[in-house]
Design a protein around this motif. Sequence first.
Motif, mmCIF file in Angstrom:
data_model
loop_
_atom_site.group_PDB
_atom_site.id
_atom_site.type_symbol
_atom_site.label_atom_id
_atom_site.label_comp_id
_atom_site.label_asym_id
_atom_site.label_seq_id
_atom_site.Cartn_x
_atom_site.Cartn_y
_atom_site.Cartn_z
ATOM 1 N N SER A 124 0.831 -1.216 0.000
ATOM 2 C CA SER A 124 0.000 0.000 0.000
ATOM 3 C C SER A 124 0.860 1.259 0.000
ATOM 4 N N MET A 125 1.876 1.302 0.861
ATOM 5 C CA MET A 125 2.711 2.498 0.970
ATOM 6 C C MET A 125 3.563 2.702 -0.273
ATOM 7 N N VAL A 126 4.050 1.597 -0.830
ATOM 8 C CA VAL A 126 4.834 1.718 -2.071
ATOM 9 C C VAL A 126 3.951 2.235 -3.200
ATOM 10 N N SER A 127 2.732 1.760 -3.291
ATOM 11 C CA SER A 127 1.835 2.169 -4.374
ATOM 12 C C SER A 127 1.551 3.667 -4.347
ATOM 13 N N LEU A 128 1.683 4.284 -3.167
ATOM 14 C CA LEU A 128 1.445 5.721 -3.035
ATOM 15 C C LEU A 128 2.681 6.560 -3.350
ATOM 16 N N GLY A 129 3.789 5.878 -3.663
ATOM 17 C CA GLY A 129 4.989 6.602 -4.081
ATOM 18 C C GLY A 129 5.942 6.958 -2.956
ATOM 19 N N PHE A 130 5.771 6.329 -1.775
ATOM 20 C CA PHE A 130 6.603 6.706 -0.630
ATOM 21 C C PHE A 130 8.010 6.117 -0.668
ATOM 22 N N GLY A 131 8.205 5.045 -1.433
ATOM 23 C CA GLY A 131 9.534 4.453 -1.471
ATOM 24 C C GLY A 131 9.519 3.069 -2.072
ATOM 25 N N VAL A 132 10.572 2.304 -1.784
ATOM 26 C CA VAL A 132 10.749 0.948 -2.297
ATOM 27 C C VAL A 132 10.555 -0.036 -1.142
ATOM 28 N N GLY A 133 9.857 -1.138 -1.398
ATOM 29 C CA GLY A 133 9.603 -2.134 -0.367
ATOM 30 C C GLY A 133 10.101 -3.505 -0.773
ATOM 31 N N VAL A 134 10.152 -4.409 0.198
ATOM 32 C CA VAL A 134 10.546 -5.797 -0.046
ATOM 33 C C VAL A 134 9.480 -6.707 0.553
ATOM 34 N N VAL A 135 8.906 -7.564 -0.300
ATOM 35 C CA VAL A 135 7.841 -8.471 0.138
ATOM 36 C C VAL A 135 7.964 -9.797 -0.615
ATOM 37 N N PRO A 136 7.331 -10.858 -0.121
ATOM 38 C CA PRO A 136 7.242 -12.083 -0.927
ATOM 39 C C PRO A 136 6.428 -11.803 -2.190
ATOM 40 N N LYS A 137 6.825 -12.378 -3.301
ATOM 41 C CA LYS A 137 6.116 -12.133 -4.564
ATOM 42 C C LYS A 137 4.654 -12.552 -4.473
ATOM 43 N N ILE A 138 4.375 -13.562 -3.668
ATOM 44 C CA ILE A 138 2.997 -14.016 -3.523
ATOM 45 C C ILE A 138 2.106 -12.929 -2.936
ATOM 46 N N VAL A 139 2.681 -12.036 -2.136
ATOM 47 C CA VAL A 139 1.915 -10.924 -1.573
ATOM 48 C C VAL A 139 1.505 -9.958 -2.680
ATOM 49 N N VAL A 140 2.444 -9.650 -3.577
ATOM 50 C CA VAL A 140 2.138 -8.768 -4.711
ATOM 51 C C VAL A 140 1.089 -9.414 -5.600
ATOM 52 N N ASP A 141 1.257 -10.705 -5.901
ATOM 53 C CA ASP A 141 0.329 -11.398 -6.798
ATOM 54 C C ASP A 141 -1.098 -11.401 -6.271
ATOM 55 N N ASN A 142 -1.253 -11.387 -4.946
ATOM 56 C CA ASN A 142 -2.592 -11.440 -4.349
ATOM 57 C C ASN A 142 -3.101 -10.080 -3.883
ATOM 58 N N SER A 143 -2.324 -9.018 -4.125
ATOM 59 C CA SER A 143 -2.719 -7.694 -3.646
ATOM 60 C C SER A 143 -3.683 -7.017 -4.618
ATOM 61 N N PRO A 144 -4.721 -6.336 -4.107
ATOM 62 C CA PRO A 144 -5.600 -5.552 -4.988
ATOM 63 C C PRO A 144 -4.878 -4.344 -5.585
ATOM 64 N N LEU A 145 -3.663 -4.053 -5.072
ATOM 65 C CA LEU A 145 -2.879 -2.921 -5.569
ATOM 66 C C LEU A 145 -1.738 -3.378 -6.476
ATOM 67 N N ALA A 146 -1.813 -4.617 -6.952
ATOM 68 C CA ALA A 146 -0.720 -5.171 -7.763
ATOM 69 C C ALA A 146 -0.456 -4.349 -9.011
ATOM 70 N N ASP A 147 -1.494 -3.752 -9.582
ATOM 71 C CA ASP A 147 -1.307 -2.976 -10.812
ATOM 72 C C ASP A 147 -0.779 -1.568 -10.541
ATOM 73 N N ARG A 148 -0.539 -1.238 -9.255
ATOM 74 C CA ARG A 148 -0.025 0.088 -8.922
ATOM 75 C C ARG A 148 1.436 0.057 -8.470
ATOM 76 N N VAL A 149 2.039 -1.127 -8.517
ATOM 77 C CA VAL A 149 3.460 -1.245 -8.199
ATOM 78 C C VAL A 149 4.161 -2.030 -9.299
ATOM 79 N N GLU A 150 5.477 -1.935 -9.309
ATOM 80 C CA GLU A 150 6.278 -2.656 -10.294
ATOM 81 C C GLU A 150 7.427 -3.372 -9.584
ATOM 82 N N LEU A 151 7.894 -4.452 -10.175
ATOM 83 C CA LEU A 151 9.086 -5.109 -9.662
ATOM 84 C C LEU A 151 10.315 -4.345 -10.137
ATOM 85 N N LEU A 152 11.267 -4.158 -9.248
ATOM 86 C CA LEU A 152 12.521 -3.517 -9.623
ATOM 87 C C LEU A 152 13.163 -4.340 -10.740
#
Length: 291
Positions: free
Chosen positions: A231-259
């Motif tokens: 959520s915080m990364v999607s708002l432009g606050f910085g770079v985060g580190v998470v398991p990829k499965i979290v991104v895949d299941n997030s409703p905000l997946a289309d608002r973040v990108e993989l480095l």
Amino acid sequence: MDTRSLSLFLNLSETLHFGRTSEACHISASALSRHIQQLEESLGVTLLVRNNRSVQLTHEGKRLQQYARETLQQWDTFKDSLMADSGELHGEISMYCSVTASHSFLYDILSEFRQKHPKIEIKLHTGDPASAIPRVLAGHEDITIAARPDKLPAQLAFSRITVSPLVYITPKAEVLEAELKQAIKKQQWEHIPMILSEEGLIRDRVDEWFRQQQITPTIYAQVAGHEAIVSMVSLGFGVGVVPKIVVDNSPLADRVELLPKQPKLEAYDVGLCALKKRLKSPLIEAFWSSR
């Protein structure tokens, strides 16, 4: 066998708060006090030091806490074994996992389990994955879905569900400020605000990576729970580190990108965790073997 007083004491020894314990255990504060006083009189020791502001365990109280936890677990296992001998299993299993784990794995696990054992109830708690294994070790939960630690405690059993890479995620380009966009592009890590877990396996691995690179990171935020990082990364606050499965299941997946160029971190080995001694319970063993 009356285990009520031990159960009340164990809850109180963990909350150290009469009001919260009485509410959780559906008992009045005065009745709770009487149970504790009767325990102290029976044992001939003081278990708690109380004043108007705090409750603290004495040395004897800490010893009883351990005894109560082990005794209640053994009692539950014994009752479960009697149920197994008598026929269909029934009772309750306490389980803990993150919100993402509940979305990703629980449906498949519980669908099959409920068909086989419809009278076993699942008491589910969700929260920060960093708390998962400590809650099982402390006896608060029977089973958890958690990442396998680098050194698995000897008393824990682990059964793998999946392996998920750990990924660095960035905001979409359109929400990036020019300075942050340039720092990310050049991977100038000392200038990139990081959004990281407060504690846990991922935080340990990220911290180790920065140490190996001899970089002092700029920590923008430390949060509990991987979903909040997305959520915080999607708002432009910085770079985060998470398991990829979290991104895949997030409703905000289309608002973040993989480095594009991912620093190499050891993957997240996700599975079921339980105390080995609790697998003697027919209820826990039934859940464990059903997946």
